[in-house]
Design a protein around this motif. Sequence first.
Motif, mmCIF file in Angstrom:
data_model
loop_
_atom_site.group_PDB
_atom_site.id
_atom_site.type_symbol
_atom_site.label_atom_id
_atom_site.label_comp_id
_atom_site.label_asym_id
_atom_site.label_seq_id
_atom_site.Cartn_x
_atom_site.Cartn_y
_atom_site.Cartn_z
ATOM 1 N N PRO A 122 0.831 -1.213 0.000
ATOM 2 C CA PRO A 122 0.000 0.000 0.000
ATOM 3 C C PRO A 122 0.856 1.250 0.000
ATOM 4 C CG PRO A 122 0.152 -0.884 2.216
ATOM 5 C CD PRO A 122 0.886 -1.858 1.318
ATOM 6 N N PRO A 147 -4.946 -0.346 4.882
ATOM 7 C CA PRO A 147 -3.990 -0.008 3.818
ATOM 8 C C PRO A 147 -4.716 0.611 2.630
ATOM 9 C CG PRO A 147 -4.498 -2.350 3.760
ATOM 10 C CD PRO A 147 -5.227 -1.797 4.950
ATOM 11 N N PRO A 155 -5.266 -3.547 -0.812
ATOM 12 C CA PRO A 155 -5.472 -2.174 -0.327
ATOM 13 C C PRO A 155 -6.656 -1.516 -1.028
ATOM 14 C CG PRO A 155 -3.175 -2.557 -0.883
ATOM 15 C CD PRO A 155 -3.937 -3.726 -1.412
ATOM 16 N N ARG A 182 0.138 3.728 1.985
ATOM 17 C CA ARG A 182 0.195 4.090 3.395
ATOM 18 C C ARG A 182 -0.911 3.386 4.171
ATOM 19 N NH1 ARG A 182 -1.585 10.401 3.018
ATOM 20 N NH2 ARG A 182 -0.375 10.277 1.098
ATOM 21 N N LEU A 183 -0.799 3.447 5.495
ATOM 22 C CA LEU A 183 -1.875 3.013 6.379
ATOM 23 C C LEU A 183 -2.542 4.269 6.919
ATOM 24 C CD1 LEU A 183 -0.069 0.185 8.399
ATOM 25 C CD2 LEU A 183 -1.894 -0.136 6.732
#
Length: 299
Positions: free
Chosen positions: A36, A110, A76, A38-39
Motif C-alpha cells: 500500500p 492499507p 489495499p 500508506r496506512l
Amino acid sequence: MADKKEQRRGLGRGLSALMADVETQPRPQENAPVRPDRLVPIERVVPNPDQPRRTFTEAQLHELAESIRTKGIIQPLIVRQNPRDPEQFEIVAGERRWRAAQIVQLHEIPVLVRDFDDTEVLEVAIIENIQRADLNAIEEAAGYRQLMFKFGHTQEKLAEALGKSRSHIANLMRLLNLPDTVQDMVVKGDLSAGHARTLVTAPNPESLARTIVEKGLSVRAAEKLVKDSSAPERPKPQPSGSFKVEKDADTRALEGDLSAALSMKVSIDHKPGQEAGKLTISYESLEQLDALCALLSTG
C-alpha cells in the motif's frame, strides 16, 4: 460552460491508466499482498456517495470480516483525497473491505492514494466491481447510466473503453425501464438478468415476473410466456368506430432500444400503412430534461 465541457471531455485520463490502478489489486484467488501507499486511520476514510454498488449482503460482509481477522486486508483500498474534506479520504474501490474492517474493529487500513476526478472515480468503481462480478445487473446498468447522463458518454464510447459489447450495455440499460418491483427481484437474485430481459417489452411485466419466479421457469419458457401474453387479440370496435391497433414486436423493440439509450420512457405510435407517426419521450426529472436537451443540441 467551461465546467460542462470539462465534464464531457471523455473517459478521464484514458482507460489504460485507470485499468492499471485496478489491476494492482490481486484477484481473489491470489494471496500475494500488494504494497500500500500508506496506512490510514479507518475513521478518516469515507464511502463514495456515487458508488454504483448499493447492495451489501450481511452474510458476505461477515465472511470477509473473518478473512480479514485472520489474514488482514490483502488488497489495499483505492482512495482519493475527499474533495469535501481534505482531512479525509474517499473510497474509489473497496467499500466492502472498509465495511468488513469496521466489523473486526481495525484501527488502520492499507490504501492506494490516487488523484482522480469525479468521472474517473465512478469509472474505476464500475471497472473494479465488474471485473470481480460484484455488481448485480441493475447496479451495473445504473453505473452505465451515471456515466452517460452525469458525464455525457455514449454507449459506443463505454463499450469501447470498458471492453464490453454495445449490445451488452444496451440490454442491461433496458432493464432500468422495468418496474421497481421487477428490478428488486433482480437485485435480490430471485430473477436473473436473462429472465428480466424477456420482460422489457411485455405489457404486464410485474405479473409475468411473479409467474416466472413462482413456477421456476427457464429463460426459454419465460420468453414463450411473454410471447403468449403479448399475442394480439382480434381488434374490438371502439366507441368512435375506430380500432385499437396492437404494436408489433419490431415497434416495441425499437421503443426498448430508444428507452435504453436515453434512460427515459419512449413511446412510438405509428399509423398503419402510413409514413407518419408520433414519438413521445417522457422524463422523470428536470435533470433528465436537461440531459435530453444537451443531447439533442449536440447531435
